[in-house]
Design an enzyme around this catalytic site. Structure first.
Site, short mmCIF file in Angstrom:
data_model
loop_
_atom_site.label_atom_id
_atom_site.label_comp_id
_atom_site.label_asym_id
_atom_site.label_seq_id
_atom_site.Cartn_x
_atom_site.Cartn_y
_atom_site.Cartn_z
N ARG A 191 -4.88 18.85 2.75
CA ARG A 191 -5.69 19.22 1.56
C ARG A 191 -6.91 20.03 1.98
NH1 ARG A 191 -6.09 13.07 -0.54
NH2 ARG A 191 -4.27 12.53 0.72
N ASN A 204 0.88 -1.17 0.00
CA ASN A 204 0.00 0.00 0.00
C ASN A 204 0.92 1.22 0.00
OD1 ASN A 204 -1.67 2.16 0.63
ND2 ASN A 204 -2.81 1.08 2.23
N HIS A 251 -10.84 5.80 -1.71
CA HIS A 251 -10.96 5.01 -0.47
C HIS A 251 -11.95 3.85 -0.62
CE1 HIS A 251 -9.58 8.91 1.67
NE2 HIS A 251 -8.55 8.07 1.60
N ARG A 310 -3.71 14.17 15.76
CA ARG A 310 -3.21 14.00 17.13
C ARG A 310 -2.52 15.28 17.60
NH1 ARG A 310 -0.79 8.24 18.06
NH2 ARG A 310 -0.73 8.60 15.83
N GLU A 344 -7.46 -2.06 4.71
CA GLU A 344 -7.27 -2.02 3.26
C GLU A 344 -6.36 -3.16 2.80
OE1 GLU A 344 -6.17 2.19 3.71
OE2 GLU A 344 -7.35 2.59 1.93
N ARG A 371 -2.05 -1.50 -3.90
CA ARG A 371 -3.08 -0.46 -3.85
C ARG A 371 -2.75 0.59 -4.89
NH1 ARG A 371 -3.88 4.70 0.09
NH2 ARG A 371 -5.94 5.28 -0.65
N1 LIG Z 1 -5.30 8.66 18.99
C1 LIG Z 1 -5.49 9.46 17.95
N2 LIG Z 1 -6.19 10.61 18.09
C2 LIG Z 1 -6.40 11.43 17.05
N3 LIG Z 1 -5.94 11.18 15.80
C3 LIG Z 1 -5.24 10.05 15.61
C4 LIG Z 1 -4.97 9.13 16.66
N4 LIG Z 1 -4.24 8.11 16.14
C5 LIG Z 1 -4.06 8.38 14.83
N5 LIG Z 1 -4.65 9.54 14.51
C6 LIG Z 1 -4.65 10.26 13.23
O1 LIG Z 1 -4.93 9.39 12.14
C7 LIG Z 1 -4.39 10.00 10.94
C8 LIG Z 1 -3.75 8.93 10.08
O2 LIG Z 1 -4.72 8.00 9.72
P1 LIG Z 1 -4.44 6.82 8.65
O3 LIG Z 1 -5.74 6.17 8.39
O4 LIG Z 1 -3.32 5.98 9.14
O5 LIG Z 1 -4.03 7.71 7.42
P2 LIG Z 1 -3.31 7.41 6.04
O6 LIG Z 1 -3.65 5.98 5.66
O7 LIG Z 1 -3.96 8.38 5.12
O8 LIG Z 1 -1.86 7.65 6.25
C9 LIG Z 1 -3.44 11.09 11.41
O9 LIG Z 1 -4.05 12.36 11.21
C10 LIG Z 1 -3.29 10.79 12.90
O10 LIG Z 1 -3.03 11.95 13.65
C1 LIG Z 2 -7.11 8.62 -1.87
C2 LIG Z 2 -6.43 9.13 -0.66
O1 LIG Z 2 -6.60 10.28 -0.29
O2 LIG Z 2 -5.65 8.26 -0.01
P1 LIG Z 2 -4.88 8.55 1.38
O3 LIG Z 2 -5.95 8.81 2.38
O4 LIG Z 2 -4.13 7.28 1.66
O5 LIG Z 2 -4.01 9.75 1.16
MG LIG Z 3 -5.13 5.82 4.06
#
Ligand SMILES: Nc1ncnc2c1ncn2[C@@H]1O[C@H](COP(=O)(O)OP(=O)(O)O)[C@@H](O)[C@H]1O
Ligand SMILES: CC(=O)OP(=O)(O)O
Ligand SMILES: [Mg+2]
Length: 375
Positions: free
Chosen positions: A217, A8, A156, A260, A360, A67
């Site tokens: 974004r 991914n 997504h 966070r 995913e 992915r």
């Molecule tokens: N305990 C928490 N409280 C608030 N936000 C959190 C916590 N744990 C993770 N996050 C938030 O989740 C987001 C990342 O989510 P994730 O689904 O892993 O994203 P991506 O796949 O797009 O990288 C970040 O903004 C992170 O700060």
């Molecule tokens: C499509 C997309 O925004 O993917 P990610 O949340 O992983 O950045």
């Molecule tokens: Mg993601």
């Protein structure tokens, strides 16, 4: 065909997993993140993927699943990768500039390292491929839009598929009879209106920029703002791209890059952090109301991904004032933590509010195995 290696490849991270699709047993899993930043394990995506492939020298792997974020009009289902498919994915890079190029690097590195294995691309857009025309079309010249493939694709989708199935299983009701709103809130964030297991509207559009406020974004914005900034602030196309995709959202509003950091800053009394969260939550409520209308009623509201699964403040703020839609949270349940699906709505509330972990990587592994089995 049992053991699938999943890559991914995101804009700044590569998540990987080796998983047995029959038992869901995980033989290896991990992430290399903050790619290119000081202190990261990897200086670029190529090096991250090379390191990951090295770690699997001794493991049994039967196939590789990738992915890929944008499948355009062409890829509406998981697809076995050959040279021609690889070129097709490359051609879509301009539509998802943060996502498709690293995904393509993942494909090339894995095909070079594991040439004897079948490789499959699983697309974020596929779940939304049958969006109703009224939701799919932008109100611009039809001929121009069709010539350029300008339409809402939605993203997504791999997450929406597994999360909507898990939500139905948790509720012990057939997916086919449920109207649900799923909020996938990660770094990228989107909402989907899902009726009977099918996507009937979603907040991301031609690219993963439209819709909700995200980490970096902007989400929805009056398109005339771009024209104004071009004409009156001297920003060119590349600068606008960087502004909206990388320097906006929570980062642009508060200086904090993730949820966070933002909630910690709010606890420390930072005014701009509070304002950023208010804007983030206002947009979420806006979409919940809109999709309740699009669905003509609601059985479940589902929170998933990093923020949705972990932030009690966001879940609570997202439904504040929406009791009239049947959305009422039980704050004790909302404050609990667990890695499995759970209900956080008040026991007598008419609409179920759920927290459902996404996966995913598992979904990609399953779809990879399914296409290969059907060959
Ligand atoms: N305990 C928490 N409280 C608030 N936000 C959190 C916590 N744990 C993770 N996050 C938030 O989740 C987001 C990342 O989510 P994730 O689904 O892993 O994203 P991506 O796949 O797009 O990288 C970040 O903004 C992170 O700060
Ligand atoms: C499509 C997309 O925004 O993917 P990610 O949340 O992983 O950045
Ligand atoms: Mg993601």
């Amino acid at each position: 065909m049992r053991s699938v290696f999943v890559l991914n490849t995101g804009s700044s991270s590569v998540k990987y997993r080796v998983v047995d699709v029959e038992t869901a047993e995980v033989a290896a899993t991990g992430v290399i993140d903050r790619i290119g930043e000081p202190g990261s394990e990897a200086r670029d995506h190529r090096s991250a993927i090379a390191q990951i492939l090295n770690r699997f020298a001794g493991l049994r792997i039967d196939a590789v699943g990738h992915r890929i974020v944008h499948g355009g009009e062409r890829f509406v289902t998981a697809t076995v990768i050959d040279d021609e498919v690889e070129r097709g994915i490359e051609a879509l890079a301009p539509l998802a500039p943060l996502h498709n190029p690293p995904g393509l690097l993942g494909i090339r590195a894995a095909r070079a390292a594991l040439p004897e294995l079948a490789q499959v691309a699983v697309f974020d857009t596929a779940f939304h491929a049958a969006l109703p025309e009224a939701a799919r079309r932008y109100a611009i010249d039809t001929e121009l839009a069709d010539r350029h493939g300008i339409r809402r694709y939605g993203f997504h989708g791999t997450s929406y598929r597994i999360v909507s199935e898990r939500a139905a299983a948790f509720l012990d009701r057939p997916l086919g009879e449920l109207r649900m709103i799923v909020l996938h809130l990660g770094n990228g964030a989107s909402a989907a209106a899902i009726a009977g297991g099918r996507s009937i509207d979603t907040s991301m559009g031609m690219t993963p920029l439209e819709g909700l406020v995200m980490g970096t974004r902007s989400g929805d914005i009056d398109p005339a703002v771009l024209l104004y900034l071009q004409r009156n602030a001297g920003l060119d196309t590349d600068q606008l791209d960087v502004l909206l995709n990388r320097h906006s959202g929570i980062l642009g509003l508060s200086g904090h890059i993730d949820m966070r950091g933002l909630t910690d800053a709010i606890d420390a009394g930072e005014e701009s952090a509070r304002r950023a969260l208010d804007i983030y939550l206002h947009r979420l409520r806006h979409y919940i109301g809109a999709y309740a209308a699009v669905l003509g009623g609601l059985d479940a509201l589902v929170f998933t991904a990093g923020v949705g699964e972990n932030s009690r403040e966001v879940r609570s703020g997202a439904v504040e004032g929406l009791e009239f839609l049947g959305l009422r949270i039980d704050e004790t349940a909302n404050a609990e933590r667990s890695g499995v699906a759970r209900r956080i709505s008040a026991s007598d509330a008419p609409v179920a509010i759920l927290v459902v972990p996404t996966d995913e990587e598992l979904q990609i592994a399953r779809e990879t195995a399914a296409v290969l089995a059907a060959r």
